[in-house]
Each structure stands twice: as C-alpha cells, then as structure tokens.
Design a protein around this motif. Structure first.
Motif, PDB file in Angstrom:
ATOM      1  N   UNK A 270       1.615  -2.467   9.163  1.00 52.01           N
ATOM      2  CA  UNK A 270       2.936  -1.644  10.386  1.00 52.01           C
ATOM      3  C   UNK A 270       2.313  -0.412  10.068  1.00 52.01           C
ATOM      4  N   UNK A 271       2.269   0.557  11.271  1.00 49.00           N
ATOM      5  CA  UNK A 271       1.776   1.629  11.437  1.00 49.00           C
ATOM      6  C   UNK A 271       3.071   2.910  11.012  1.00 49.00           C
ATOM      7  N   UNK A 272       2.475   3.938  11.177  1.00 51.10           N
ATOM      8  CA  UNK A 272       3.577   4.534  10.680  1.00 51.10           C
ATOM      9  C   UNK A 272       3.574   5.661  11.106  1.00 51.10           C
ATOM     10  N   UNK A 273       4.363   6.252  11.186  1.00 49.15           N
ATOM     11  CA  UNK A 273       4.231   8.450  11.889  1.00 49.15           C
ATOM     12  C   UNK A 273       5.000   8.727  11.159  1.00 49.15           C
ATOM     13  N   UNK A 274       4.980  10.080  10.841  1.00 45.31           N
ATOM     14  CA  UNK A 274       5.738  10.974  10.019  1.00 45.31           C
ATOM     15  C   UNK A 274       5.953  12.809  11.427  1.00 45.31           C
ATOM     16  N   UNK A 275       7.196  12.492  11.600  1.00 40.86           N
ATOM     17  CA  UNK A 275       6.660  13.892  12.053  1.00 40.86           C
ATOM     18  C   UNK A 275       7.696  15.152  11.458  1.00 40.86           C
ATOM     19  N   UNK A 276       7.749  16.146  10.643  1.00 36.35           N
ATOM     20  CA  UNK A 276       8.095  16.618  10.186  1.00 36.35           C
ATOM     21  C   UNK A 276       8.988  17.879  10.714  1.00 36.35           C
ATOM     22  N   UNK A 277      10.443  18.006  10.316  1.00 36.47           N
ATOM     23  CA  UNK A 277      11.552  18.075  11.426  1.00 36.47           C
ATOM     24  C   UNK A 277      12.072  19.866  10.492  1.00 36.47           C
ATOM     25  N   UNK A 278      11.992  20.411   9.103  1.00 31.97           N
ATOM     26  CA  UNK A 278      12.220  21.265   8.362  1.00 31.97           C
ATOM     27  C   UNK A 278      11.749  20.834   7.805  1.00 31.97           C
ATOM     28  N   UNK A 279      12.153  21.811   5.936  1.00 34.93           N
ATOM     29  CA  UNK A 279      11.541  22.468   4.799  1.00 34.93           C
ATOM     30  C   UNK A 279      13.046  22.721   3.961  1.00 34.93           C
ATOM     31  N   UNK A 280      13.496  22.469   2.911  1.00 39.09           N
ATOM     32  CA  UNK A 280      14.451  23.146   2.135  1.00 39.09           C
ATOM     33  C   UNK A 280      13.460  23.704   1.019  1.00 39.09           C
TER      34      UNK A 280
ATOM     35  N   UNK B  23       1.005  -0.959  -0.187  1.00 38.61           N
ATOM     36  CA  UNK B  23       0.082   0.023   0.096  1.00 38.61           C
ATOM     37  C   UNK B  23       1.354   1.582   0.086  1.00 38.61           C
ATOM     38  N   UNK B  24      -0.111   2.240  -0.398  1.00 39.34           N
ATOM     39  CA  UNK B  24       0.742   3.744  -0.800  1.00 39.34           C
ATOM     40  C   UNK B  24      -0.174   4.578  -0.332  1.00 39.34           C
ATOM     41  N   UNK B  25       0.394   4.893   1.059  1.00 42.39           N
ATOM     42  CA  UNK B  25      -0.380   6.472   1.552  1.00 42.39           C
ATOM     43  C   UNK B  25       0.619   7.840   1.109  1.00 42.39           C
ATOM     44  N   UNK B  26      -0.029   8.153  -0.079  1.00 40.90           N
ATOM     45  CA  UNK B  26      -0.170  10.357  -0.277  1.00 40.90           C
ATOM     46  C   UNK B  26       0.064  11.194   0.804  1.00 40.90           C
ATOM     47  N   UNK B  27       0.863  11.552   1.449  1.00 38.66           N
ATOM     48  CA  UNK B  27       0.612  12.570   2.957  1.00 38.66           C
ATOM     49  C   UNK B  27       1.043  14.017   1.527  1.00 38.66           C
ATOM     50  N   UNK B  28       0.516  14.493   2.230  1.00 38.13           N
ATOM     51  CA  UNK B  28      -0.398  16.035   1.579  1.00 38.13           C
ATOM     52  C   UNK B  28       0.575  16.807   2.518  1.00 38.13           C
ATOM     53  N   UNK B  29       2.184  17.715   2.986  1.00 41.01           N
ATOM     54  CA  UNK B  29       3.379  18.447   3.620  1.00 41.01           C
ATOM     55  C   UNK B  29       2.902  19.750   3.064  1.00 41.01           C
ATOM     56  N   UNK B  30       3.564  20.135   2.000  1.00 33.14           N
ATOM     57  CA  UNK B  30       3.013  21.328   1.991  1.00 33.14           C
ATOM     58  C   UNK B  30       1.358  22.266   2.465  1.00 33.14           C
ATOM     59  N   UNK B  31       1.808  23.313   3.761  1.00 32.93           N
ATOM     60  CA  UNK B  31       1.167  23.433   4.128  1.00 32.93           C
ATOM     61  C   UNK B  31       0.071  23.439   5.291  1.00 32.93           C
ATOM     62  N   UNK B  32       1.447  22.350   5.366  1.00 24.99           N
ATOM     63  CA  UNK B  32       1.374  21.829   7.255  1.00 24.99           C
ATOM     64  C   UNK B  32       2.389  21.917   7.979  1.00 24.99           C
ATOM     65  N   UNK B  33       2.287  22.585   9.448  1.00 26.52           N
ATOM     66  CA  UNK B  33       2.737  22.296  10.629  1.00 26.52           C
ATOM     67  C   UNK B  33       4.121  22.779  10.080  1.00 26.52           C
ATOM     68  N   UNK B  34       4.064  24.281   9.388  1.00 31.00           N
ATOM     69  CA  UNK B  34       5.453  25.107   9.072  1.00 31.00           C
ATOM     70  C   UNK B  34       5.056  25.100   8.059  1.00 31.00           C
ATOM     71  N   UNK B  35       5.068  23.563   7.312  1.00 30.83           N
ATOM     72  CA  UNK B  35       5.638  23.659   6.173  1.00 30.83           C
ATOM     73  C   UNK B  35       5.025  25.087   5.154  1.00 30.83           C
TER      74      UNK B  35
END
Length: 453
Positions: free
Chosen positions: A152-162, A71-83
């Motif tokens: 498996x369960x998956x967790x993603x924590x954003x740390x920063x961006x380029x 399975x593939x989970x698509x995660x939106x990152x732009x516009x969230x968590x300070x990104x």
C-alpha cells in the motif's frame, strides 16, 4: 468532581488569558472553583496547531513505491513542517493509505519501540482511507510506520504537535478543553445547506461567547454523507488565500465516512457586526456533491485545561473479539469499559484513542463517551456492513475511569487502542474542573467556488 470537565460547558472554569526525512527497514514479523494558583511555567503537554504539511507520500520521491507487507518506514518528524527540532512529545498526523492490494492495516508508533499490538488505520483492497493519529516521537524525533499485509502507498500530513518536557511554552501552545459534543455544521439542514458542490468550499463560523478570542483550534469529527463521487474533504483555518494542499477525509461514492480533525481557526466578527466568531473552512475535492457534518468535541485554548501525556506505543484496551475490555455489541447495545492503570492515573480526565469497528453485520454508527453522562447525537464511527473502519476519538472518563461504547445497528466487534491520555494541567489543583461556557453556532458565512488541488 475532577472529571466534570467532560460533562459540559456549564461546569465552568473561565479560561485565563494568558526536505525528505525517512528510512526503510527490512520486513519485520457545579459551581465554578476559584481560579487556581499558577505553580510553574511547565509547558509540557500543551498543543501547537500547524498549517497542514505533507511529510510523506510513498507515491513520490520519498520512496517511489508502496510499502510491502511487514515493512517499516521510519519517518523523521522533528525539524520539519513546522515541528521544532527538540521539545516535542508527540505529533498529530493525518495518515492516508491508497491503492492497497489487500485488506490490512498500518500502525504508527515511536521509532525504536517494538511493533505494538495495535492499528492506526484499517482498510480493504483498492481503498483510499484516512485517519487522524496522535503518536509519540522517539527521543531523536522519529516515528515508525508499519504495513501489516500486501502492498500500500502511505501519505502522512502533519497537523500539529504536543510540547515535550520544557518550561518554555512555544508561541501558540494551548491546553485542551473537552465539550459536550455538538453539531456545528450539517449541510442537510435548511440553515447550513445545500450540499457542497464539486470543487466547492464553505467557510463556517461558530462562537464561544467571551471565550472565543482564547481559542486557536477545534477538535471536530467530520462526516461526509452520501458523496456522489469518490474524492476527499480538507479542513483548514478558513483563510481563502491559503487552502492547504492536503486532505483530511477520503471517501468513496455513496459511502458515509468520518474522520477526526484538529482544525485551526481564524477569528472574526459575525454578521451582526459584534459577535466574536471562529472561522474554519471545509472543501470538497471531488467531481460530485457531498453533504458534510461537523461535530465539535472540544477546543484548544489558552488557560489551564488538559495536557497530553504519552503512554508510549499504542496500547490495546478493548478487543471484543477476545472479550478484552468488553464483549461484542449487538444492535442498540451499550458496553461499559474500565480503562486500566496502564493508560490512566489520578489526574487523567480523557483518553486519546483509535477506535475500530470490525465487520459490522449492518450499516451502523458507534459512539464513545464518558460513563454516567447522557449520550449525545454525535457519532465517532460510521461503518457500512462488512467494513472495518477506524477513527480517532477523544473519550472522557468517569471518576472510576470508565467510558461507554454504543452500537446502533447490527452486530459488531470493536477495538480501542490508546495513543495517550489527557491529564489535568499541573497548574490546576486536584479536583478542579476546567471548561468553557456560552457557545453558539451562528449560520455559516456561506460557500464560494474554488478549485482545490
């Protein structure tokens, strides 16, 4: 030499001042050079640190179940968590898996790309393990996470961006400056000890002399040594009123475990009342003691240093199981790897990699570093016998694009996947050597009891 940036701080160019988003897809198969003249206001490739924020936890409302095989989970990152919503080249995520039903791996890559022949995090059944991942984002600001086998369960924590292609530098955007790896904390020593107690944290301070004020984050390898219980460490900027509800390194009882962290810092003054220092915190969220080692491999600071450049989806350049790039490493063995042109160009100084030790025959450690430079005492990977363990590594390259891999004990296979490259800032003339100077590591400010969530 254009890559003397890696060889140490004595190379010397002084710094200049200056809601839920996700979608699941169906299963799928020398002397200091003169200060360079500024040429443009181009900001692409600079880095912005963020307060760690959780973007995904499949145990909760994001999905409510583990990812299945394929399975593939698509995660939106732009516009969230300070990104920001636009102007993002890549994000830095601390990826964690928990409760996998069998051994396997996940890979994180730009949405819309083909599933790469690479891995971002390897694990065994019932493991809880984390790894720092740098991943380019798609043009619309998403990344994809694919689980290879089992559940498996998956967790993603954003740390920063380029920062992406833009001439407007966001607030806090900085360049990367590699350093000779050096030990900033080791609680096994009399100076930094004792070990962190259960639910305890410490605030550590270090100094880079006159350059301290320009630094906003440290690139560090954190190692948990001989933990008495299963738990995790978190690293943050040392603000005791703002300990984040995230993790950076997960460990099992008695298992030495490492993970790369880009940790933001706060600024202060040392115990002498005058020395400028950088503060960061390390917390132990477990019911037992754990020793902690922190090795600094570079800093993010104002000035012209190195900029991140995407290579697209992760690219595998070493797999000793098939003799790609190098062959299997025996005990006390070093292999030299030549990075291909698919991940380098004439201004590339270092690579952002994911290095994996595959089933070593004995407990060991591995170190990756620039060819032609003396190997430091720092390690990148600390696998136990039989483990398959990955960790992010910022690896310097020689003038002919080479780096070395050292294995300390037993026999092991190694995989290296490249997530991106670090090129000279466009504001630097070709051949310039950016670095810092004058570092010291004052004694820790001390530890204080706190209950970590």
């Amino acid at each position: 030499m254009r890559r003397s940036v890696i060889s140490g701080l004595s190379a010397a160019l002084v710094l200049t001042s200056a809601g839920v988003g996700g979608a699941l897809l169906a299963p799928a198969a020398s002397a200091a050079p003169a200060s360079p003249a500024l040429t443009t206001g181009v900001a692409d490739g600079t880095y912005v640190s963020l307060k760690p924020t959780r973007m995904l936890d499949t145990r909760g409302s994001y999905l409510g179940r583990p990812l299945n095989a394929g399975e593939v989970y698509n995660l939106k990152v732009n516009g969230r968590g300070g990104v920001p919503s636009t102007g993002v080249s890549a994000v830095v995520l601390n990826m964690t898996v928990t409760a996998p039903t069998r051994a396997g791996n996940i890979v994180v890559y730009p949405k819309g790309s083909a599933v790469p022949n690479a891995s971002s995090l390897n694990f065994v059944a019932k493991d809880t393990r984390a790894n720092l991942v740098t991943v380019p984002v798609s043009s619309d600001g998403w990344v994809s996470i694919r689980n290879a086998t089992g559940q498996t369960h998956v967790i993603a924590d954003v740390q920063g961006y380029y920062v992406g292609s833009t001439t407007t530098k966001p607030a806090g955007a900085v360049d990367y400056f590699p350093d000779d790896p050096w030990r900033a904390l080791d609680t096994r020593t009399a100076q930094d000890g004792p070990a962190l107690a259960a639910n305890d944290y410490l605030i550590q301070s270090v100094s880079y002399g006159a350059n301290t004020a320009n630094i906003s984050a440290l690139a560090v390898n954190v190692t948990a040594v001989n933990p008495q219980w299963t738990g995790f460490l978190n690293a943050w900027n040392g603000d005791e009123n703002a300990i984040p509800n995230t993790s950076n390194l997960n460990f099992a009882s008695r298992k030495t475990t490492s993970n790369m962290v880009i940790v933001p810092v706060t600024h202060g003054v040392g115990s002498d009342g005058t020395t400028p220092v950088l503060n960061f915190g390390i917390g132990n969220a477990s019911p037992g003691t754990v020793d902690v080692i922190v090795d600094v491999v570079g800093v993010y600071a104002t000035g012209d240093g190195l900029r991140f450049r995407s290579v697209g989806a992760p690219k595998r350049i070493v797999d000793t199981r098939t003799s790609l790039g190098a062959t299997t490493l025996d005990a006390a063995t070093t292999r030299t790897v030549t990075a291909p042109s698919t991940v380098t160009n004439s201004t590339t100084v270092a690579l952002v990699t994911n290095a994996t030790a595959v089933s070593p025959t004995a407990a060991t450690y591995l170190t990756l570093w620039q060819t032609g430079v003396t190997r430091s005492a720092a390690s990148n990977l600390n696998p136990a016998a039989g483990q398959t363990v990955a960790n992010m590594a910022m690896v310097g390259l020689s003038d002919i694009n080479q780096f070395d891999i050292y294995n300390n004990a037993g026999r092991t296979n190694v995989i290296v996947d490249v997530a991106g490259r670090m090129d000279l800032s466009p504001n630097l003339a070709s051949g310039a050597a950016p670095s810092l100077s004058t570092r010291t590591a004052p004694k820790a400010l001390g530890s204080r009891v706190a209950t970590l969530r």
